[in-house]
Design a protein around this motif. Structure first.
Motif: not given
Length: 222
Positions: A84-85, A143-151, A158-162, A215-222
């Motif tokens: 994310i960083d 503001v929304t997606l990345f903080p939620a993932i990290l927490k 919101v991921r579907q929206e993105v 799509n292919n790395i970060l979201f696949q882990r969730q």
């Protein structure tokens, strides 16, 4: 040390680029969408473009043989926080810096060449539609997606929206490439025209990488 990566045409595009990031160079050369279309197999994607999957695969393996393991970052090795960083400091920063520059050029080139090249009106419209979408998209992620993932919070909606916004951006980029005939500057194009189309093509490449990493790395882990 050289790469010994071996893929088959049954591998998905997303998994290929996740394991070997430089494969994106080959896929982009064939105009194969590896970001929003990363769930497709190489075989399926090549068939859609009427190219031989084996030919694309051979190009990827040839590039892998030329590439040392030390070259580049394997983003699958990064933690969620590190990835994310990287996305924010690389791709978000790129867009924040370059979207206003491209907008200024779009305006200047349309005023100077719009009479002789009416397709520039559609290029202007599609680019600014993309720009507006991306600007709110970046805020939503930060503001929304990345903080939620990290927490570790629920972020499915919101991921579907993105992901849907990624699809829209991909469609606008395809329109821009078609309208500009693969970002080909006409014979009467000025230096600003050349820079405008050059930056549009660079923008396309950056967005492809940006969306792929999500799509292919970060979201696949969730």
């Amino acid at each position: 040390m050289k790469n010994t990566i071996e893929f088959t045409k049954k591998h998905t595009l997303g998994s290929i680029v996740a394991s070997f990031p430089k494969a994106a160079e080959v896929l982009q050369a064939y105009r194969i969408d590896f970001c929003c279309g990363g769930h497709r197999s190489l075989e399926e994607a090549a068939a859609e473009k009427n190219v031989e999957a084996e030919k694309v695969l051979a190009s990827i393996h040839a590039l892998a043989q030329e590439t040392t393991l030390e070259e580049g970052t394997v983003y699958t090795d990064l933690t969620d926080a590190q990835l994310i960083d990287h996305i924010v400091n690389t791709h978000h920063a790129y867009l924040n810096q370059n979207l206003p520059v491209i907008s200024h050029l779009a305006n200047a080139v349309l005023r100077a060449h719009g009479d002789a090249h009416p397709e520039l009106f559609e290029v202007f419209k599609d680019f600014h539609g993309l720009k507006a979408d991306l600007e709110q998209h970046l805020i939503k992620e930060e503001v929304t997606l990345f903080p939620a993932i990290l927490k570790g919070q629920d972020h499915g909606s919101v991921r579907q929206e993105v992901e849907s916004e990624h699809e829209v951006a991909g469609e606008l980029l395809r329109n821009l490439r078609d309208l500009t005939q693969d970002f080909t500057v006409p014979a009467d194009g000025c230096p600003s025209y050349e820079r405008f189309y050059g930056l549009l093509e660079e923008l396309e490449g950056d967005i492809f990488q940006h969306v792929h990493k999500e799509n292919n790395i970060l979201f696949q882990r969730q």
